[in-house]
Write a protein that holds these residues in place. Structure first.
Motif, mmCIF file in Angstrom:
data_model
loop_
_atom_site.group_PDB
_atom_site.id
_atom_site.type_symbol
_atom_site.label_atom_id
_atom_site.label_comp_id
_atom_site.label_asym_id
_atom_site.label_seq_id
_atom_site.Cartn_x
_atom_site.Cartn_y
_atom_site.Cartn_z
ATOM 1 N N MET A 174 -11.686 72.256 69.685
ATOM 2 C CA MET A 174 -11.093 72.075 68.345
ATOM 3 C C MET A 174 -9.575 72.083 68.422
ATOM 4 O O MET A 174 -8.971 73.017 68.952
ATOM 5 C CB MET A 174 -11.534 73.230 67.428
ATOM 6 C CG MET A 174 -12.900 73.036 66.849
ATOM 7 S SD MET A 174 -12.857 71.908 65.444
ATOM 8 C CE MET A 174 -12.510 73.065 64.106
ATOM 9 N N LYS A 175 -8.971 71.053 67.894
ATOM 10 C CA LYS A 175 -7.505 71.005 67.904
ATOM 11 C C LYS A 175 -6.926 71.938 66.850
ATOM 12 O O LYS A 175 -7.423 72.020 65.733
ATOM 13 C CB LYS A 175 -7.039 69.568 67.638
ATOM 14 C CG LYS A 175 -7.264 68.657 68.829
ATOM 15 C CD LYS A 175 -6.269 67.524 68.835
ATOM 16 C CE LYS A 175 -6.770 66.366 67.985
ATOM 17 N NZ LYS A 175 -5.870 65.202 68.078
ATOM 18 N N GLN A 176 -5.867 72.605 67.239
ATOM 19 C CA GLN A 176 -5.243 73.571 66.342
ATOM 20 C C GLN A 176 -3.785 73.220 66.103
ATOM 21 O O GLN A 176 -3.058 72.905 67.044
ATOM 22 C CB GLN A 176 -5.294 74.963 66.968
ATOM 23 C CG GLN A 176 -6.714 75.402 67.258
ATOM 24 C CD GLN A 176 -6.822 76.901 67.359
ATOM 25 O OE1 GLN A 176 -5.870 77.607 67.060
ATOM 26 N NE2 GLN A 176 -7.977 77.374 67.776
ATOM 27 N N ALA A 177 -3.394 73.306 64.851
ATOM 28 C CA ALA A 177 -1.996 73.026 64.509
ATOM 29 C C ALA A 177 -1.294 74.287 64.030
ATOM 30 O O ALA A 177 -1.886 75.141 63.371
ATOM 31 C CB ALA A 177 -1.915 71.961 63.416
ATOM 32 N N LEU A 178 -0.024 74.370 64.371
ATOM 33 C CA LEU A 178 0.853 75.426 63.854
ATOM 34 C C LEU A 178 1.707 74.814 62.750
ATOM 35 O O LEU A 178 2.405 73.813 62.970
ATOM 36 C CB LEU A 178 1.751 75.956 64.972
ATOM 37 C CG LEU A 178 2.722 77.071 64.549
ATOM 38 C CD1 LEU A 178 1.968 78.358 64.222
ATOM 39 C CD2 LEU A 178 3.758 77.327 65.653
ATOM 40 N N LEU A 205 -3.044 65.278 59.129
ATOM 41 C CA LEU A 205 -3.870 66.202 59.920
ATOM 42 C C LEU A 205 -5.262 65.617 60.145
ATOM 43 O O LEU A 205 -5.773 65.632 61.270
ATOM 44 C CB LEU A 205 -3.969 67.554 59.215
ATOM 45 C CG LEU A 205 -2.663 68.355 59.166
ATOM 46 C CD1 LEU A 205 -2.811 69.543 58.219
ATOM 47 C CD2 LEU A 205 -2.266 68.838 60.561
ATOM 48 N N LYS A 206 -5.873 65.112 59.096
ATOM 49 C CA LYS A 206 -7.249 64.629 59.230
ATOM 50 C C LYS A 206 -7.318 63.396 60.128
ATOM 51 O O LYS A 206 -8.253 63.267 60.913
ATOM 52 C CB LYS A 206 -7.874 64.405 57.859
ATOM 53 C CG LYS A 206 -8.223 65.771 57.234
ATOM 54 C CD LYS A 206 -8.827 65.722 55.852
ATOM 55 C CE LYS A 206 -9.190 67.171 55.443
ATOM 56 N NZ LYS A 206 -9.283 67.351 53.983
ATOM 57 N N ILE A 263 -7.431 67.214 63.130
ATOM 58 C CA ILE A 263 -7.030 68.629 63.155
ATOM 59 C C ILE A 263 -7.543 69.291 61.879
ATOM 60 O O ILE A 263 -7.207 68.863 60.772
ATOM 61 C CB ILE A 263 -5.498 68.765 63.236
ATOM 62 C CG1 ILE A 263 -4.970 68.174 64.547
ATOM 63 C CG2 ILE A 263 -5.077 70.230 63.086
ATOM 64 C CD1 ILE A 263 -3.462 68.007 64.585
ATOM 65 N N PHE A 264 -8.360 70.345 62.068
ATOM 66 C CA PHE A 264 -8.963 71.030 60.917
ATOM 67 C C PHE A 264 -8.721 72.529 60.954
ATOM 68 O O PHE A 264 -9.262 73.267 60.158
ATOM 69 C CB PHE A 264 -10.474 70.740 60.870
ATOM 70 C CG PHE A 264 -10.781 69.264 60.864
ATOM 71 C CD1 PHE A 264 -10.602 68.517 59.699
ATOM 72 C CD2 PHE A 264 -11.196 68.620 62.024
ATOM 73 C CE1 PHE A 264 -10.855 67.146 59.695
ATOM 74 C CE2 PHE A 264 -11.453 67.253 62.021
ATOM 75 C CZ PHE A 264 -11.274 66.513 60.862
ATOM 76 N N ASP A 265 -7.927 72.941 61.941
ATOM 77 C CA ASP A 265 -7.730 74.361 62.201
ATOM 78 C C ASP A 265 -6.231 74.659 62.163
ATOM 79 O O ASP A 265 -5.473 74.112 62.973
ATOM 80 C CB ASP A 265 -8.269 74.615 63.614
ATOM 81 C CG ASP A 265 -8.842 75.985 63.751
ATOM 82 O OD1 ASP A 265 -8.209 76.933 63.258
ATOM 83 O OD2 ASP A 265 -9.922 76.089 64.364
ATOM 84 N N LEU A 266 -5.806 75.496 61.223
ATOM 85 C CA LEU A 266 -4.369 75.706 61.020
ATOM 86 C C LEU A 266 -3.982 77.171 61.170
ATOM 87 O O LEU A 266 -4.681 78.057 60.676
ATOM 88 C CB LEU A 266 -3.958 75.270 59.610
ATOM 89 C CG LEU A 266 -4.278 73.845 59.179
ATOM 90 C CD1 LEU A 266 -3.796 73.624 57.736
ATOM 91 C CD2 LEU A 266 -3.625 72.846 60.113
ATOM 92 N N THR A 267 -2.842 77.391 61.801
ATOM 93 C CA THR A 267 -2.192 78.701 61.772
ATOM 94 C C THR A 267 -0.866 78.511 61.047
ATOM 95 O O THR A 267 -0.121 77.575 61.352
ATOM 96 C CB THR A 267 -1.965 79.238 63.192
ATOM 97 O OG1 THR A 267 -3.247 79.497 63.780
ATOM 98 C CG2 THR A 267 -1.147 80.523 63.191
ATOM 99 N N VAL A 268 -0.610 79.382 60.069
ATOM 100 C CA VAL A 268 0.568 79.210 59.225
ATOM 101 C C VAL A 268 1.531 80.374 59.450
ATOM 102 O O VAL A 268 1.119 81.541 59.456
ATOM 103 C CB VAL A 268 0.181 79.120 57.732
ATOM 104 C CG1 VAL A 268 1.396 78.773 56.874
ATOM 105 C CG2 VAL A 268 -0.927 78.084 57.524
ATOM 106 N N ARG A 318 -8.499 74.951 50.058
ATOM 107 C CA ARG A 318 -9.149 74.033 49.101
ATOM 108 C C ARG A 318 -9.506 72.712 49.759
ATOM 109 O O ARG A 318 -10.498 72.082 49.430
ATOM 110 C CB ARG A 318 -8.196 73.741 47.933
ATOM 111 C CG ARG A 318 -8.569 74.459 46.655
ATOM 112 C CD ARG A 318 -7.563 74.144 45.536
ATOM 113 N NE ARG A 318 -6.950 75.377 45.095
ATOM 114 C CZ ARG A 318 -5.657 75.623 45.057
ATOM 115 N NH1 ARG A 318 -4.768 74.689 45.408
ATOM 116 N NH2 ARG A 318 -5.217 76.793 44.670
ATOM 117 N N LEU A 319 -8.675 72.287 50.709
ATOM 118 C CA LEU A 319 -8.905 71.009 51.391
ATOM 119 C C LEU A 319 -9.868 71.157 52.559
ATOM 120 O O LEU A 319 -10.156 70.181 53.254
ATOM 121 C CB LEU A 319 -7.570 70.436 51.885
ATOM 122 C CG LEU A 319 -6.598 69.993 50.779
ATOM 123 C CD1 LEU A 319 -5.193 69.773 51.350
ATOM 124 C CD2 LEU A 319 -7.106 68.715 50.108
ATOM 125 N N GLY A 320 -10.341 72.379 52.803
ATOM 126 C CA GLY A 320 -11.397 72.579 53.800
ATOM 127 C C GLY A 320 -10.941 72.990 55.182
ATOM 128 O O GLY A 320 -11.756 73.025 56.108
#
Ligand code: VGL
Ligand code: ZN
Length: 200
Positions: free
Chosen positions: A1-5, A134-135, A139-144, A162-164
């Motif tokens: 799973m790709k993860q974005a910061l 992102l989509k 990328i569906f996995d976020l760290t903020v 909300r956007l899943g």
């Protein structure tokens, strides 16, 4: 799973000495730089207002900074002038590693509406384009992380849920403005929306 910061608004005006300084904001910069390499994508947001922006108290006769007014899209806190396009205050903090970013997303450029969230303006309807970005990159996995926990981080996290997206907030890599308990409210709201708050 790709993860974005997602690095929210690490700009001079939100750091000590800036127009809307967030207490201890400078403490997060080096550790934010350090975690960038753990992600498949790094996205920076940049608050980017024209001088006539409706969120500025200076554009409302007689209004004090940090007072609240009713806008067509709901209540709006009036801020000191900050992050004006092309100014030093709007630049990223010089210590932030902007070279590591895949994307820089500017928001808040429409003079008539504020945009705390990285995904939508404050009407919760006008998209910034980040969801599509992102989509389409799967990328569906976020760290903020970033500034401020109780405003732009909070709004971005709620919209992401909300956007899943799967959302984690690195609480230790955020700092808050904290007006009238807004930090506690934001943490509670993000948790109940299903975000994981990681304080380390
Ligand atoms: C922010 C208030 C006004 C933030 C931006 O980045 O949290 N807060 N504009
Ligand atoms: Zn702003």
């Amino acid at each position: 799973m790709k993860q974005a910061l997602l690095v929210i608004d690490v700009q001079n005006d939100f750091c000590p000495g800036g127009a809307l300084a967030v207490d201890k904001a400078n403490e997060i910069i080096e550790p934010v730089n350090a975690v960038m390499r753990d992600f498949d994508a790094v996205i920076l947001t940049q608050d980017w207002h024209p001088a006539n922006h409706a969120s500025f108290a200076s554009n409302h006769a007689g209004a004090a900074p940090f007072s609240e007014v009713e806008m067509s899209y709901g209540p709006q806190i009036l801020w000191p002038d900050h992050c004006i396009q092309g100014t030093k205050g709007a630049e990223f903090h010089p210590d932030l590693d902007t070279d590591a970013a895949d994307m820089i997303l500017r928001k808040g450029f429409d003079p008539s509406i504020d945009s705390y969230s990285a995904f939508f303006d404050n009407d919760h309807r006008t998209p910034t384009g980040l969801d599509g970005y992102l989509k389409t990159r799967a990328i569906f996995d976020l760290t903020v992380v970033g500034l401020a926990t109780d405003f732009c981080v909070n709004y971005s996290v709620l919209d992401a849920r909300r956007l899943g997206y799967d959302v984690k907030v690195r609480g230790d890599l955020c700092r808050a403005i904290d007006l009238d308990g807004s930090l506690a409210k934001a943490i509670e709201g993000m948790r109940s929306a299903g975000a994981v708050i990681d304080e380390r």
